[in-house]
Scaffold this active site. Sequence first.
Site, mmCIF file in Angstrom:
data_model
loop_
_atom_site.group_PDB
_atom_site.id
_atom_site.type_symbol
_atom_site.label_atom_id
_atom_site.label_comp_id
_atom_site.label_asym_id
_atom_site.label_seq_id
_atom_site.Cartn_x
_atom_site.Cartn_y
_atom_site.Cartn_z
ATOM 1 N N GLU A 191 28.614 21.433 -17.850
ATOM 2 C CA GLU A 191 27.261 21.667 -18.373
ATOM 3 C C GLU A 191 26.607 22.879 -17.714
ATOM 4 O O GLU A 191 26.599 22.998 -16.490
ATOM 5 C CB GLU A 191 26.390 20.426 -18.096
ATOM 6 C CG GLU A 191 24.935 20.601 -18.489
ATOM 7 C CD GLU A 191 24.124 19.314 -18.342
ATOM 8 O OE1 GLU A 191 24.483 18.458 -17.517
ATOM 9 O OE2 GLU A 191 23.134 19.179 -19.089
ATOM 10 N N ARG A 213 32.960 16.446 -17.820
ATOM 11 C CA ARG A 213 31.861 17.119 -18.537
ATOM 12 C C ARG A 213 31.615 18.442 -17.830
ATOM 13 O O ARG A 213 31.745 18.524 -16.599
ATOM 14 C CB ARG A 213 30.588 16.255 -18.533
ATOM 15 C CG ARG A 213 29.390 16.908 -19.177
ATOM 16 C CD ARG A 213 28.265 15.926 -19.553
ATOM 17 N NE ARG A 213 27.617 15.278 -18.433
ATOM 18 C CZ ARG A 213 27.820 14.025 -18.070
ATOM 19 N NH1 ARG A 213 28.671 13.267 -18.755
ATOM 20 N NH2 ARG A 213 27.190 13.496 -17.039
ATOM 21 N N GLU A 224 26.815 21.035 -22.941
ATOM 22 C CA GLU A 224 27.471 20.076 -22.059
ATOM 23 C C GLU A 224 28.470 19.147 -22.752
ATOM 24 O O GLU A 224 28.307 17.930 -22.753
ATOM 25 C CB GLU A 224 26.415 19.223 -21.355
ATOM 26 C CG GLU A 224 25.370 18.608 -22.275
ATOM 27 C CD GLU A 224 24.379 17.729 -21.499
ATOM 28 O OE1 GLU A 224 24.842 16.818 -20.796
ATOM 29 O OE2 GLU A 224 23.166 17.962 -21.606
ATOM 30 N N ASP A 233 0.822 -1.219 0.000
ATOM 31 C CA ASP A 233 0.000 0.000 0.000
ATOM 32 C C ASP A 233 0.855 1.267 0.000
ATOM 33 O O ASP A 233 0.415 2.333 0.419
ATOM 34 C CB ASP A 233 -0.954 -0.009 1.203
ATOM 35 C CG ASP A 233 -0.191 -0.111 2.515
ATOM 36 O OD1 ASP A 233 1.042 -0.325 2.469
ATOM 37 O OD2 ASP A 233 -0.821 0.018 3.568
ATOM 38 N N HIS A 244 25.766 7.709 -17.670
ATOM 39 C CA HIS A 244 24.623 7.764 -16.755
ATOM 40 C C HIS A 244 24.904 6.976 -15.470
ATOM 41 O O HIS A 244 24.084 6.195 -15.006
ATOM 42 C CB HIS A 244 23.349 7.257 -17.449
ATOM 43 C CG HIS A 244 22.858 8.198 -18.499
ATOM 44 N ND1 HIS A 244 21.950 7.849 -19.469
ATOM 45 C CD2 HIS A 244 23.159 9.499 -18.746
ATOM 46 C CE1 HIS A 244 21.721 8.893 -20.259
ATOM 47 N NE2 HIS A 244 22.452 9.900 -19.835
ATOM 48 N N TYR A 260 35.876 11.682 -22.248
ATOM 49 C CA TYR A 260 35.854 10.517 -21.357
ATOM 50 C C TYR A 260 36.921 9.529 -21.823
ATOM 51 O O TYR A 260 36.843 9.019 -22.945
ATOM 52 C CB TYR A 260 34.470 9.851 -21.393
ATOM 53 C CG TYR A 260 33.355 10.872 -21.233
ATOM 54 C CD1 TYR A 260 32.936 11.269 -19.972
ATOM 55 C CD2 TYR A 260 32.771 11.468 -22.361
ATOM 56 C CE1 TYR A 260 31.951 12.237 -19.820
ATOM 57 C CE2 TYR A 260 31.777 12.437 -22.217
ATOM 58 C CZ TYR A 260 31.364 12.824 -20.955
ATOM 59 O OH TYR A 260 30.395 13.775 -20.823
ATOM 60 N N HIS A 299 20.540 19.764 -25.093
ATOM 61 C CA HIS A 299 19.132 19.409 -25.325
ATOM 62 C C HIS A 299 18.282 20.562 -24.816
ATOM 63 O O HIS A 299 18.754 21.424 -24.075
ATOM 64 C CB HIS A 299 18.790 18.098 -24.597
ATOM 65 C CG HIS A 299 19.243 18.056 -23.160
ATOM 66 N ND1 HIS A 299 18.538 18.625 -22.142
ATOM 67 C CD2 HIS A 299 20.372 17.552 -22.581
ATOM 68 C CE1 HIS A 299 19.178 18.450 -21.006
ATOM 69 N NE2 HIS A 299 20.308 17.807 -21.236
ATOM 70 N N HIS A 302 15.121 16.539 -20.271
ATOM 71 C CA HIS A 302 15.271 16.468 -21.728
ATOM 72 C C HIS A 302 13.923 16.912 -22.262
ATOM 73 O O HIS A 302 13.005 16.110 -22.431
ATOM 74 C CB HIS A 302 15.624 15.049 -22.183
ATOM 75 C CG HIS A 302 17.002 14.638 -21.752
ATOM 76 N ND1 HIS A 302 17.513 13.387 -21.930
ATOM 77 C CD2 HIS A 302 17.988 15.338 -21.139
ATOM 78 C CE1 HIS A 302 18.742 13.323 -21.451
ATOM 79 N NE2 HIS A 302 19.047 14.498 -20.964
ATOM 80 N N ASP A 316 19.885 21.545 -14.875
ATOM 81 C CA ASP A 316 20.725 20.419 -15.300
ATOM 82 C C ASP A 316 22.159 20.914 -15.443
ATOM 83 O O ASP A 316 22.489 21.567 -16.434
ATOM 84 C CB ASP A 316 20.172 19.885 -16.637
ATOM 85 C CG ASP A 316 20.930 18.670 -17.142
ATOM 86 O OD1 ASP A 316 21.765 18.136 -16.407
ATOM 87 O OD2 ASP A 316 20.678 18.266 -18.300
ATOM 88 N N HIS A 342 28.522 11.742 -26.926
ATOM 89 C CA HIS A 342 27.133 12.223 -26.804
ATOM 90 C C HIS A 342 27.002 13.593 -27.461
ATOM 91 O O HIS A 342 27.986 14.181 -27.893
ATOM 92 C CB HIS A 342 26.677 12.249 -25.342
ATOM 93 C CG HIS A 342 27.475 13.148 -24.435
ATOM 94 N ND1 HIS A 342 27.312 14.512 -24.398
ATOM 95 C CD2 HIS A 342 28.446 12.861 -23.523
ATOM 96 C CE1 HIS A 342 28.133 15.023 -23.496
ATOM 97 N NE2 HIS A 342 28.849 14.047 -22.966
ATOM 98 N N ASP A 382 26.835 15.580 -11.986
ATOM 99 C CA ASP A 382 25.785 16.050 -12.906
ATOM 100 C C ASP A 382 24.482 16.006 -12.121
ATOM 101 O O ASP A 382 23.925 14.933 -11.873
ATOM 102 C CB ASP A 382 25.727 15.115 -14.128
ATOM 103 C CG ASP A 382 24.710 15.569 -15.172
ATOM 104 O OD1 ASP A 382 23.867 16.427 -14.865
ATOM 105 O OD2 ASP A 382 24.762 15.036 -16.304
HETATM 106 N N1 GLY Z 1 21.651 14.977 -16.732
HETATM 107 C C1 GLY Z 1 21.316 14.445 -17.979
HETATM 108 C C2 GLY Z 1 21.897 15.232 -19.043
HETATM 109 O O1 GLY Z 1 22.836 15.961 -18.812
HETATM 110 O O2 GLY Z 1 21.443 15.245 -20.145
HETATM 111 MN MN MN Z 2 23.227 16.818 -16.936
HETATM 112 MN MN MN Z 3 21.907 17.673 -19.841
#
Ligand code: GLY
Ligand code: MN
Ligand code: MN
Length: 442
Positions: free
Chosen positions: A411, A409, A387, A42, A246, A391, A357, A364, A274, A353, A263
């Site tokens: 971002e 990275r 970003e 529950d 990820h 790597y 986005h 996203h 983000d 990558h 991140d």
């Molecule tokens: N945190 C996911 C991305 O950077 O797209």
């Molecule tokens: Mn991110």
């Molecule tokens: Mn991102």
Amino acid sequence: MVVPKKISLKEFARRRFELIDLMEENSIAILPSANLVTRNSDTDHHFRQNSDFHYLTGFDEAESVIALVPGREHGECILFCQERDPSSEQWHGKVTGPERAMQLFGIDDAFPIADIDDILPGMIEGKTKLYYAMGSHDEFDGQVIAWDNSISNNPMSGSKPPGEFVQLDQHLHELRLFKSKQEIQVLRKASEITAVGHQRLMDKLVPGVYEYQLEAELLHAFASEGARFPAYPSIVGSGNNACILHYIQNEDQVKKGDLVLVDAGCEYQYYASDVTRTLPASGKFSKAQKELYSIVLKAQEAAIEMIQPGNHWNQSHETAVEIITEGLIELGLLAGERDELIESGAFKKFYMHRTGHWLGLDVHDVGEYKIDDEWRILEEGMVVTVEPGIYVLEDLEDVPAKYKGIGIRIEDDVLVTKRGHEVLTAMIPKTIEEIEQRMAHG
Ligand code: GLY
Ligand code: MN
Ligand code: MN
């Protein structure tokens, strides 16, 4: 019960009018809320409203459906929602109920969700178009088809089902792509809270700390500032974990010479932030770490410069790829001509990558990146992330040992303005000097 605080009722109403304006005459749009998901027995997962539903209503309860009917005499916006029930509210908290939904949320007409089978088919009947995101709401798809069939299967009544289903997403997501002044204010606040989290983490980062302890610092800051949840699972990856794009296990102990890739962004009033920063555990970057970091930073700064109205979406990615590829050649990680290494995709060994986005209610976020097969032109009010990264997995071959196990990275979140851009997350230390200084003085 959540009454909208930051985005005004007027703005939610404006969004519905804009969508209604895009709909054809004699049509209906239907959108269900998110479902409450059982975790076990529950106990439920925390409920988060579907972003489209929230965008149009600010009404954040499960078991709700919104219908928009252009030109309907008794009001164009109809909500079906849970009825109030004191014994259930004793356990689960207050619900709004149809009457109060009309008063508090500016809805024209509201009914109990239990009555939807009796009421909604009558609204669908005779319409020529039904706007609905078929395929996006598993269980509800069947219900919409059943309503449509119930009308088709009753020809003696003279009723007609809609001749055409139209994907609702296209229109709605185009609206969501352009952020209003109020949305930008909320995104700004999300950025500020995220900055508090990243800075708190920087102050707590020392060799020996566990990745999950650093994650806890982020979450503490987010929740303390009024953003109870992150916009996505936080990535805190030390050493080689930073190369896993990820990585969310966040279970290892940070070692002295590691870089730690963080991140993480909060969700504030449904809007996402983000941000990625990559930090030296010891407080100082090593020479090899500096070499790679400087390339990513240069690529990121140049890619941000490409975020201008009139430029196309892919220019920031192309710029980042050029600078990263050049940098990798200079350091001996790639061999050959820059343009050939880009053309062949060889750079993807280290940068696999894309550079960003859309950002908004979803991390996203929705919106087309191409129109008629051409990269979309950036316009005022769009919000993007920038970003780039490098790597170098520890088990890569043909790579100097000093670079192995380094993942970087950087971002930021960037608003397209009338004449250029604004970096919403610019307050978070980013250059080598800023990071080392912050980590030295706390
Ligand atoms: N945190 C996911 C991305 O950077 O797209
Ligand atoms: Mn991110
Ligand atoms: Mn991102």
